[in-house]
Design a protein around this motif. Structure first.
Motif, PDB file in Angstrom:
ATOM      1  N   GLY A 106      -1.081  -2.759   7.468  1.00 31.02           N
ATOM      2  CA  GLY A 106      -0.916  -3.607   6.294  1.00 31.02           C
ATOM      3  C   GLY A 106      -2.198  -4.374   6.081  1.00 31.02           C
ATOM      4  N   PRO A 107      -2.415  -4.814   4.842  1.00 26.03           N
ATOM      5  CA  PRO A 107      -3.647  -5.561   4.543  1.00 26.03           C
ATOM      6  C   PRO A 107      -3.748  -6.846   5.372  1.00 26.03           C
ATOM      7  CG  PRO A 107      -2.415  -5.015   2.538  1.00 26.03           C
ATOM      8  CD  PRO A 107      -1.536  -4.666   3.692  1.00 26.03           C
ATOM      9  N   PRO A 165      -6.017  -2.880  19.358  1.00 26.36           N
ATOM     10  CA  PRO A 165      -6.728  -2.573  20.608  1.00 26.36           C
ATOM     11  C   PRO A 165      -8.137  -2.036  20.395  1.00 26.36           C
ATOM     12  CG  PRO A 165      -5.054  -0.911  20.157  1.00 26.36           C
ATOM     13  CD  PRO A 165      -4.850  -2.009  19.163  1.00 26.36           C
ATOM     14  N   ALA A 166      -8.404  -1.456  19.223  1.00 28.54           N
ATOM     15  CA  ALA A 166      -9.740  -0.874  19.004  1.00 28.54           C
ATOM     16  C   ALA A 166     -10.689  -1.836  18.298  1.00 28.54           C
ATOM     17  CB  ALA A 166      -9.615   0.427  18.212  1.00 28.54           C
ATOM     18  N   ALA A 167     -10.221  -3.071  18.047  1.00 29.84           N
ATOM     19  CA  ALA A 167     -11.076  -4.022  17.308  1.00 29.84           C
ATOM     20  C   ALA A 167     -12.403  -4.207  18.026  1.00 29.84           C
ATOM     21  CB  ALA A 167     -10.355  -5.366  17.186  1.00 29.84           C
ATOM     22  N   HIS A 176      -6.227  -1.543  12.371  1.00 30.99           N
ATOM     23  CA  HIS A 176      -6.845  -1.362  11.055  1.00 30.99           C
ATOM     24  C   HIS A 176      -7.543  -0.012  10.957  1.00 30.99           C
ATOM     25  CE1 HIS A 176      -6.067  -5.159   9.068  1.00 30.99           C
ATOM     26  NE2 HIS A 176      -6.249  -5.762  10.227  1.00 30.99           N
ATOM     27  N   ASP A 177      -7.820   0.603  12.113  1.00 33.72           N
ATOM     28  CA  ASP A 177      -8.500   1.896  12.100  1.00 33.72           C
ATOM     29  C   ASP A 177      -7.471   2.977  11.736  1.00 33.72           C
ATOM     30  OD1 ASP A 177      -9.541   4.425  12.835  1.00 33.72           O
ATOM     31  OD2 ASP A 177     -10.942   3.465  14.226  1.00 33.72           O
ATOM     32  N   MET A 178      -7.499   3.378  10.460  1.00 35.13           N
ATOM     33  CA  MET A 178      -6.477   4.296   9.949  1.00 35.13           C
ATOM     34  C   MET A 178      -6.510   5.660  10.642  1.00 35.13           C
ATOM     35  SD  MET A 178      -4.483   2.947   7.960  1.00 35.13           S
ATOM     36  CE  MET A 178      -4.538   1.195   7.839  1.00 35.13           C
ATOM     37  N   ASN A 179      -7.716   6.101  10.998  1.00 38.91           N
ATOM     38  CA  ASN A 179      -7.790   7.402  11.684  1.00 38.91           C
ATOM     39  C   ASN A 179      -7.005   7.344  12.977  1.00 38.91           C
ATOM     40  OD1 ASN A 179      -9.393   8.574   9.750  1.00 38.91           O
ATOM     41  ND2 ASN A 179     -11.300   7.875  10.725  1.00 38.91           N
ATOM     42  N   LEU A 180      -7.186   6.234  13.703  1.00 38.15           N
ATOM     43  CA  LEU A 180      -6.478   6.073  14.976  1.00 38.15           C
ATOM     44  C   LEU A 180      -4.964   6.049  14.737  1.00 38.15           C
ATOM     45  CD1 LEU A 180      -7.514   3.498  17.735  1.00 38.15           C
ATOM     46  CD2 LEU A 180      -5.183   4.188  17.370  1.00 38.15           C
ATOM     47  N   VAL A 181      -4.532   5.197  13.817  1.00 41.98           N
ATOM     48  CA  VAL A 181      -3.088   5.049  13.564  1.00 41.98           C
ATOM     49  C   VAL A 181      -2.464   6.376  13.152  1.00 41.98           C
ATOM     50  CG1 VAL A 181      -1.347   3.939  12.111  1.00 41.98           C
ATOM     51  CG2 VAL A 181      -3.314   2.650  12.864  1.00 41.98           C
ATOM     52  N   MET A 182      -3.093   7.034  12.199  1.00 39.98           N
ATOM     53  CA  MET A 182      -2.499   8.260  11.657  1.00 39.98           C
ATOM     54  C   MET A 182      -2.534   9.400  12.676  1.00 39.98           C
ATOM     55  SD  MET A 182      -1.308   7.333   8.862  1.00 39.98           S
ATOM     56  CE  MET A 182      -1.441   5.947   7.725  1.00 39.98           C
TER      57      MET A 182
END
Ligand SMILES: Nc1ncnc2c1ncn2[C@@H]1O[C@H](COP(=O)(O)OP(=O)(O)OP(=O)(O)O)[C@@H](O)[C@H]1O
Length: 259
Positions: free
Chosen positions: A37-38, A183-185, A215-221
């Motif tokens: 989410g934003p 965790p990747a921040a 926030h890293d969409m590649n990671l989440v998806m």
């Protein structure tokens, strides 16, 4: 699919701001859930409600152990930790003047304190338990490629390793459900890639439920089985990563950003 965590109309208001607004989510056994989410959508506040840092203005959080339901409302964070919740924070919170190994051992001791009598009189059982703990801590560190820095002070670790140590420390409490807050921040692409693989490995090896704010969409998806999208404190959408990537309301919320 067994439900392990469920919220009902969970809400919290800070003055006039409703940071989490009637959120209904559930997590199943051995599921990896992405929470996106934003900025300001309410993700960390939701984690704080789930883990007991905040008590809700209204609504409930419940954990399930088989058929047994435990209401979490009113329980402080350490009691929820005893029920099987563990988390990491957006800002690293290590015992920086302790060694890497001590950080892990402290987490183990807090989650399962030694029997007072054994600790006081230093019984053989106490020494055996301490040896077992140390071996388990070192095995966890080895899994995270950190056994070689076990005796370093936590403050001397590079940033990426400090983040990984936070996860090791959370795992040391043998949680049923692990909450990872960004965790990747601050990690570089190589560190992020290594972390992605590690999170998947943790889920497979420990068969635990993981909820991940990222926030890293590649990671989440790449690693989530299901994704919840929050916007203005409400659940905007939920579904598989591909459903979320095609969801019109999500695309609108993220207009201009690549999902
Ligand atoms: N303790 C608090 N007191 C007052 N307002 C708060 C508090 N905690 C959070 N908020 C407000 O609640 C809203 C949600 O914040 P939150 O940090 O949960 O968002 P987020 O989705 O985690 O954002 P980010 O992605 O930037 O970390 C924001 O408007 C924030 O200012």
């Amino acid at each position: 699919m067994t439900t392990i965590l469920k919220t009902h109309d969970l809400s919290i208001a800070f003055g006039g701001v409703i940071a989490v607004d009637q959120v209904n989510i559930e997590a199943h056994d051995n599921e990896l859930i992405g929470l996106i989410g934003p900025n300001g959508a309410g993700k960390t506040t939701l984690f704080n409600l789930l883990t007991g840092v905040y008590q809700p203005t209204s609504g409930t959080v419940a954990m399930f152990d088989g058929q047994r339901l435990s209401e979490m409302n009113g329980l402080p964070p350490h009691r929820r930790a005893q029920q099987g919740m563990a988390r990491t924070f957006q800002n690293i919170r290590l015992f920086t003047s302790r060694t890497v190994l001590e950080n892990v051992l402290i987490a183990m001791t807090i989650s399962s304190p030694a029997q007072t009598v054994g600790a006081l009189f230093r019984t053989p059982k106490f020494y055996q338990q301490e040896t077992d703990k140390k071996q388990r801590a070192l095995a966890l560190l080895a899994m995270f490629d950190m056994a070689n820095v076990a005796n370093e002070l936590a403050c001397n670790l590079p940033y990426g390793q400090q983040r990984r140590l936070e996860i090791v420390r959370a795992l040391a409490t043998k949680p049923k459900i692990l909450f990872l807050d960004e965790p990747a921040a601050g990690m570089n692409p190589q560190e992020t890639q290594a972390l992605t693989e590690l999170i998947q490995q943790v889920q497979t090896q420990f068969k635990m439920t993981i909820i991940l704010i990222e926030h890293d969409m590649n990671l989440v998806m790449a690693i989530s089985q299901r994704v919840y999208v929050l916007e203005y404190g409400k659940v905007l959408a939920s579904g598989t990563p591909s459903e979320i990537q095609q969801h019109p309301a999500v695309i609108k919320a993220y207009l201009g950003e690549e999902i």
